[in-house]
Design an enzyme around this catalytic site. Structure first.
Site, PDB file in Angstrom:
ATOM      1  N   GLY A  15       0.816  -1.203   0.000  1.00  0.00           N
ATOM      2  CA  GLY A  15       0.000   0.000   0.000  1.00  0.00           C
ATOM      3  C   GLY A  15       0.851   1.254   0.000  1.00  0.00           C
ATOM      4  O   GLY A  15       1.760   1.400   0.823  1.00  0.00           O
ATOM      5  N   GLY A  17      -0.569   4.383   0.146  1.00  0.00           N
ATOM      6  CA  GLY A  17      -1.405   5.500   0.589  1.00  0.00           C
ATOM      7  C   GLY A  17      -0.601   6.312   1.586  1.00  0.00           C
ATOM      8  O   GLY A  17       0.640   6.274   1.591  1.00  0.00           O
ATOM      9  N   PHE A  18      -1.295   7.012   2.467  1.00  0.00           N
ATOM     10  CA  PHE A  18      -0.573   7.838   3.442  1.00  0.00           C
ATOM     11  C   PHE A  18       0.334   6.994   4.332  1.00  0.00           C
ATOM     12  O   PHE A  18       1.481   7.350   4.590  1.00  0.00           O
ATOM     13  CB  PHE A  18      -1.561   8.613   4.307  1.00  0.00           C
ATOM     14  CG  PHE A  18      -2.192   9.764   3.584  1.00  0.00           C
ATOM     15  CD1 PHE A  18      -1.460  10.900   3.303  1.00  0.00           C
ATOM     16  CD2 PHE A  18      -3.506   9.709   3.180  1.00  0.00           C
ATOM     17  CE1 PHE A  18      -2.022  11.973   2.632  1.00  0.00           C
ATOM     18  CE2 PHE A  18      -4.087  10.770   2.509  1.00  0.00           C
ATOM     19  CZ  PHE A  18      -3.350  11.904   2.236  1.00  0.00           C
ATOM     20  N   GLY A  19      -0.192   5.860   4.818  1.00  0.00           N
ATOM     21  CA  GLY A  19       0.580   5.031   5.745  1.00  0.00           C
ATOM     22  C   GLY A  19       1.817   4.456   5.084  1.00  0.00           C
ATOM     23  O   GLY A  19       2.947   4.632   5.569  1.00  0.00           O
ATOM     24  N   VAL A  83      -1.740  -7.262  -3.610  1.00  0.00           N
ATOM     25  CA  VAL A  83      -1.300  -8.367  -2.751  1.00  0.00           C
ATOM     26  C   VAL A  83      -2.536  -9.152  -2.328  1.00  0.00           C
ATOM     27  O   VAL A  83      -3.483  -8.575  -1.783  1.00  0.00           O
ATOM     28  CB  VAL A  83      -0.542  -7.827  -1.521  1.00  0.00           C
ATOM     29  CG1 VAL A  83      -0.299  -8.932  -0.497  1.00  0.00           C
ATOM     30  CG2 VAL A  83       0.789  -7.226  -1.958  1.00  0.00           C
ATOM     31  N   GLU A 178     -18.684  17.992   2.074  1.00  0.00           N
ATOM     32  CA  GLU A 178     -17.894  18.658   1.034  1.00  0.00           C
ATOM     33  C   GLU A 178     -18.515  18.437  -0.344  1.00  0.00           C
ATOM     34  O   GLU A 178     -18.594  19.348  -1.172  1.00  0.00           O
ATOM     35  CB  GLU A 178     -16.451  18.132   1.080  1.00  0.00           C
ATOM     36  CG  GLU A 178     -15.726  18.649   2.315  1.00  0.00           C
ATOM     37  CD  GLU A 178     -14.351  18.039   2.557  1.00  0.00           C
ATOM     38  OE1 GLU A 178     -13.535  18.698   3.192  1.00  0.00           O
ATOM     39  OE2 GLU A 178     -14.101  16.906   2.129  1.00  0.00           O
ATOM     40  N   ASP A 315      -5.665   2.944   8.069  1.00  0.00           N
ATOM     41  CA  ASP A 315      -7.104   2.665   8.119  1.00  0.00           C
ATOM     42  C   ASP A 315      -7.422   1.213   8.441  1.00  0.00           C
ATOM     43  O   ASP A 315      -8.501   0.912   8.935  1.00  0.00           O
ATOM     44  CB  ASP A 315      -7.735   2.990   6.745  1.00  0.00           C
ATOM     45  CG  ASP A 315      -8.101   4.452   6.613  1.00  0.00           C
ATOM     46  OD1 ASP A 315      -7.741   5.238   7.505  1.00  0.00           O
ATOM     47  OD2 ASP A 315      -8.748   4.814   5.603  1.00  0.00           O
ATOM     48  N   ALA A 326      -6.028  10.566   7.786  1.00  0.00           N
ATOM     49  CA  ALA A 326      -4.693  10.577   7.192  1.00  0.00           C
ATOM     50  C   ALA A 326      -3.593  10.651   8.251  1.00  0.00           C
ATOM     51  O   ALA A 326      -2.566   9.977   8.142  1.00  0.00           O
ATOM     52  CB  ALA A 326      -4.584  11.756   6.224  1.00  0.00           C
ATOM     53  N   GLN A 327      -3.796  11.461   9.282  1.00  0.00           N
ATOM     54  CA  GLN A 327      -2.731  11.626  10.288  1.00  0.00           C
ATOM     55  C   GLN A 327      -2.453  10.333  11.057  1.00  0.00           C
ATOM     56  O   GLN A 327      -1.304  10.055  11.402  1.00  0.00           O
ATOM     57  CB  GLN A 327      -3.096  12.759  11.262  1.00  0.00           C
ATOM     58  CG  GLN A 327      -2.692  14.128  10.756  1.00  0.00           C
ATOM     59  CD  GLN A 327      -1.196  14.248  10.484  1.00  0.00           C
ATOM     60  OE1 GLN A 327      -0.369  13.654  11.167  1.00  0.00           O
ATOM     61  NE2 GLN A 327      -0.834  15.002   9.464  1.00  0.00           N
TER      62      GLN A 327
END
Ligand code: FAD
Length: 483
Positions: A15, A17-19, A83, A178, A315, A326-327
């Site tokens: 992955g 993504g952010f992580g 994966v 949003e 997540d 995200a943080q």
């Protein structure tokens, strides 16, 4: 733990993504060889997906190529692939991409596969109410939203026009708020004066949620301010209303007034997340557990129980009821990388992950946002300035920041939207995938068809046989897409 004497420590990250991306970056100077495997060739900045769906930003601005981001980091090998299995005994992961299968061995494994959309057991809703998890979702929604105005302009029956001009967003969390705000601005501001047979300002935008408040997690004060701003924008908010049915032409809702039907051709699902299939697979393989959302229950140091060499982060991890933001992903990614570095340096490991909450925010319209930072509660223009600063800081790449600012200038200072192009392929993608199957995207067995592998072949598979690509302006195209 025994290390191979002959080679550098091998870290596999699943992955980007952010992580996963922040974990890889944190290992930049570590004496490790990293293989970063991601199902797409790009890193997706999910918080701005709604801006792609509403024509403000292009998909490229929120999805830079992973290779480009990491091109100066010599210890990373970026590989395309989903994966689908982890052999915790042999310490290998199996992946596949566009029909090519491969296996990668690891000494340490960081799994950061994110989350997928949940329809709370009503997966059939997806056909008529796309979610907002991937570039495919955003482009399909863009095609449906702009296409709805085109078809309203062509329709002659007043009831049909109303159906095309009614937009329902399900879920009043940040994404739903949003999205609803941007559709309202689009209808009431951007498209005003561009149609001769309809008045786009008459479009109805409804935001529906089963909970009693919008932005429920932001607290009463900001929730009330957000509700007021939504009302000022003309968004109709239906709270304590549970969606019980979605079909081609509308949505069934159980409201405090009783069961009601809303006639609408364009429905958007912004409610609910579930862990990816890989989470349960890994848990089964490692003898670990998952929570109700399918997220892997990890040790306080983010390792998988019984496997100090495997980290599940972001997540897909379940730890101390931390939110899927995200943080959490960024900080847990850095924590996992830090633990690996400590182990290689012969230091003690197992330090618990501590999350530093930097706050949360959501935009409602141009120049208006709500933000909660520590004890500070900001809304309106100041909240929006904060939103702007944070998003510029975390958008990856100078080029993307620059063009995003230009596009924001066009949309927020002016009245335009730079990215209004939609193709039939985008509008048809979901229906075509369902009809023709997903022959090349085999790696996500057991998951809802949401995000697709990157690459030209994947795009080709989405085109219905015998139809040439054309503009979404065609009524047949859009009607079929909405079906
Ligand atoms: C529409 C939307 C708006 C959001 N807005 C905000 C916001 O305003 N603020 C905020 O803090 N958070 C927001 N979030 C949440 C935030 O984006 C996530 O918390 C964050 O992305 C989680 O990071 P992650 O690394 O765990 O997973 P992700 O960022 O989802 O990354 C997972 C990666 O793994 C890849 N992957 C998945 N399965 C596999 C597999 N089997 N094999 C290989 N690769 C795989 C995916 O392609 C993806 O690149 C939003 C999310 C969405 C969907």
């Amino acid at each position: 733990m025994a290390e191979r004497a002959d080679a550098r420590h091998r870290v596999v990250i699943v992955g980007a993504g952010f992580g996963g991306l922040f974990a890889a970056k944190a290992l930049r100077k570590a004496p490790v060889d990293i293989t970063l495997i991601n199902g797409t060739s790009y890193h997706l900045f999910q918080p701005l997906l709604y801006q792609v769906a509403t024509g403000i930003l292009s998909e490229g601005e929120i999805a830079p190529p992973i290779r480009e981001i990491l091109k100066r980091q010599d210890n990373v090998d970026v590989r395309l692939g989903w994966v689908d299995d982890v052999d915790v005994e042999a310490k290998t992961v199996s992946a596949s991409a566009l029909g090519i299968d491969y296996t990668v061995p690891y000494d340490s494994l960081i799994v950061a596969a994110g989350a997928s959309q949940s329809y709370f057991g009503n997966d059939d809703f997806a056909e008529y109410a796309p979610g907002m998890k991937s570039i495919d979702d955003a482009l399909e929604l863009r095609a449906r939203i702009f296409g709805a105005f085109e078809l309203a302009d062509l329709a002659t029956d007043p009831a049909e026009i109303e159906r095309w001009l009614t937009f329902v967003v399900v879920g009043a969390g940040p994404t739903g708020v949003e999205m609803a705000g941007q559709i309202a601005e689009l209808a009431h501001r951007t498209l005003h004066g561009q149609y001769r047979h309809i008045d786009p300002r008459k479009a109805r935008v409804l935001l529906v949620d089963a909970l009693p408040a919008v932005l429920n997690t932001f607290g009463d004060e900001l929730s009330t301010r957000a509700l007021r701003q939504l009302h000022l924008l003309g968004v109709e908010v239906e709270l304590e209303s549970k969606v019980v049915g979605v079909d081609r032409t509308g949505i069934e809702v159980e409201t405090p007034r009783g069961r009601e039907r809303i006639e609408s051709m364009t429905k958007i699902w912004a409610a609910g997340v579930a862990a990816p299939a890989l989470s349960r697979k890994l848990a089964d393989a490692a003898g670990a557990s998952v929570d109700r959302a399918g997220r892997l229950e990890v040790n306080p140091d983010t390792t998988v129980p019984g496997h100090p060499e495997i980290y599940a982060i972001g997540d897909m991890m379940s730890l101390d009821r931390l939110p899927g933001v995200a943080q959490v992903a960024i900080q847990s990614g850095r924590h996992a990388a830090g633990q690996i570095k400590r182990r290689l340096a012969g230091k003690e490991t197992g330090q618990p992950f501590t999350y530093f909450d930097k706050g949360s925010m959501a935009t409602i319209s141009r120049f208006s946002a709500v933000a909660s930072v520590g004890r500070l509660r900001l809304s309106g223009f100041i909240g929006w300035l904060m939103w702007l600063a944070v998003h510029l800081l975390y958008l990856v790449g100078f080029k993307n920041r620059l063009t995003a600012v230009l596009h924001w200038f066009v949309s927020f200072i002016g009245t335009g939207r730079s990215e209004r192009v939609s193709t039939v392929q985008q509008a048809f993608a979901r229906a075509a995938m369902r009809e023709y199957g997903e022959p090349v995207v085999a790696g996500r067995a057991g998951e809802r068809a949401g995000e697709r592998a990157a690459g030209p072949a994947a795009g080709r598979e989405t085109e219905p046989a015998g139809r040439a690509p054309e503009s979404i302006g065609s009524p047949t195209a859009q009607e079929t897409a909405a079906r």
